[in-house]
Design a protein around this motif. Structure first.
Motif, PDB file in Angstrom:
ATOM      1  N   VAL A   9      -3.637  -1.520   2.277  1.00  0.00           N
ATOM      2  CA  VAL A   9      -3.752  -0.299   1.475  1.00  0.00           C
ATOM      3  C   VAL A   9      -2.377   0.308   1.227  1.00  0.00           C
ATOM      4  O   VAL A   9      -2.046   0.727   0.114  1.00  0.00           O
ATOM      5  CB  VAL A   9      -4.678   0.723   2.178  1.00  0.00           C
ATOM      6  N   GLN A  10      -1.562   0.350   2.274  1.00  0.00           N
ATOM      7  CA  GLN A  10      -0.223   0.914   2.133  1.00  0.00           C
ATOM      8  C   GLN A  10       0.642   0.064   1.205  1.00  0.00           C
ATOM      9  O   GLN A  10       1.393   0.590   0.375  1.00  0.00           O
ATOM     10  CB  GLN A  10       0.450   1.023   3.510  1.00  0.00           C
ATOM     11  N   ASN A  12      -0.458  -1.810  -1.239  1.00  0.00           N
ATOM     12  CA  ASN A  12      -0.940  -1.580  -2.605  1.00  0.00           C
ATOM     13  C   ASN A  12      -0.362  -0.294  -3.183  1.00  0.00           C
ATOM     14  O   ASN A  12       0.023  -0.239  -4.356  1.00  0.00           O
ATOM     15  CB  ASN A  12      -2.467  -1.517  -2.626  1.00  0.00           C
ATOM     16  N   LYS A  13      -0.312   0.744  -2.361  1.00  0.00           N
ATOM     17  CA  LYS A  13       0.259   2.015  -2.818  1.00  0.00           C
ATOM     18  C   LYS A  13       1.737   1.849  -3.169  1.00  0.00           C
ATOM     19  O   LYS A  13       2.223   2.393  -4.166  1.00  0.00           O
ATOM     20  CB  LYS A  13       0.092   3.084  -1.739  1.00  0.00           C
ATOM     21  N   THR A  14       2.436   1.073  -2.342  1.00  0.00           N
ATOM     22  CA  THR A  14       3.864   0.845  -2.590  1.00  0.00           C
ATOM     23  C   THR A  14       4.078   0.095  -3.896  1.00  0.00           C
ATOM     24  O   THR A  14       4.920   0.470  -4.723  1.00  0.00           O
ATOM     25  CB  THR A  14       4.488   0.051  -1.428  1.00  0.00           C
ATOM     26  N   LEU A  16       1.985  -0.192  -6.460  1.00  0.00           N
ATOM     27  CA  LEU A  16       1.582   0.635  -7.597  1.00  0.00           C
ATOM     28  C   LEU A  16       2.647   1.675  -7.923  1.00  0.00           C
ATOM     29  O   LEU A  16       2.915   1.970  -9.093  1.00  0.00           O
ATOM     30  CB  LEU A  16       0.244   1.326  -7.300  1.00  0.00           C
ATOM     31  N   SER A  17       3.259   2.215  -6.888  1.00  0.00           N
ATOM     32  CA  SER A  17       4.334   3.183  -7.096  1.00  0.00           C
ATOM     33  C   SER A  17       5.515   2.534  -7.812  1.00  0.00           C
ATOM     34  O   SER A  17       6.124   3.132  -8.708  1.00  0.00           O
ATOM     35  CB  SER A  17       4.785   3.757  -5.750  1.00  0.00           C
TER      36      SER A  17
END
Length: 276
Positions: A9-10, A12-14, A16-17
């Motif tokens: 999850v982390q 993916n956030k990175t 996407l950012s």
């Protein structure tokens, strides 16, 4: 939630950012159904097999800024439809009307990912002949089913020189005295001729002061290369057009319109000048 899932999850956030950061930065472009990396001139001279390739496979690597990210994907054809080359530069498309005729005017500038850098810190060429901050600009005019494409390129003067920042407003350029300039110079123009054909070089730097040695070195290397596919024109832009005397650009236009020895106007241009 297990630790592996939390890590995913982390991650993916990175990612996407990072993607959002690129997409929100001016100058990056991609297209899902048009090859932004090639000019219309190049595309008009390709084979049917080339046209059938995915945008990823056939992209001009000089202008693909996400090439490192796509390196693993290119070996997996099933993923090509999800991967698109990203170029850096400028694109504008405008409908125009002349004499009640409506046509599309398109301008595409493609910045090379080889030897890119900020002002002053990156000048000249590398050992492979890549000029600093090289840009290919294409003007396309489309009327009904007809298209016309005009291409120019620009870049730092293609020999080994530097202009490192210091406390002065305009640092003095320095030409390397310990490097074989001609090898890189020849590589650069051999590549230019192979890709674009005949070259008209426009050198717009000052022909006095600290820039004078650059212009002299450029002219000397063109003479030393002795290639009939290259024509060199030096035009001191600041001297000729100072005080808003834009009409004096006609001097440059007249020089460009001179016929070559075969009676043909050279229509492929490479503009080499030092960015201010």
């Amino acid at each position: 939630m297990c630790s592996n899932a939390l890590v995913q999850v982390q991650d993916n956030k990175t990612f996407l950012s990072m993607i959002n950061g690129v997409l929100s930065t001016d100058g990056f472009y991609f297209c899902t159904d048009y090859d932004l990396s090639h000019t219309q001139q190049r595309l008009a001279n390709t084979s049917p097999d080339f046209q059938e390739m995915s945008l990823l496979e056939r992209a001009d690597q000089r202008f693909v800024w996400n090439g490192n990210l796509l390196r693993d994907i290119i070996a997996q054809p099933e993923l090509h439809k999800f991967a698109f080359p990203v170029i850096h530069g400028f694109i504008v498309m405008k409908p125009c009307r002349i004499n009640a005729k409506i046509f599309e005017w398109i301008l595409i500038s493609r910045r090379s990912c080889f030897r890119a850098g900020v002002r002053y810190y990156v000048r000249g060429i590398d050992s492979e002949g890549h000029a600093a901050n090289f840009v290919e600009t294409e003007q396309i005019v489309q009327y009904q089913s007809a298209k016309a494409s005009f291409v120019q390129t620009r870049g730092s003067m293609p020999f080994f020189w530097s202009q490192r920042p210091n406390l002065k407003y305009k640092p003095k350029p320095l030409i390397s005295s310990s490097t074989n300039h001609m090898d890189g110079f020849k590589r650069h123009f051999e590549s230019q001729i192979l890709i674009y054909g005949k070259q008209v070089i426009l050198n717009l730097v000052n022909q006095k002061g600290s820039e004078k040695p650059l212009e002299q070195a450029f002219a000397k290397m063109v003479d030393g290369m002795d290639n009939g596919m290259i024509r060199y024109i030096a035009f001191d832009f600041h001297k000729e057009c100072s005080k808003m005397r834009w009409h004096r650009l006609q001097i440059l236009v007249d020089a460009l319109l001179l016929k070559d020895t075969h009676g043909l106007s050279m229509m492929n241009f490479v503009c080499m000048f030092m960015a201010k």
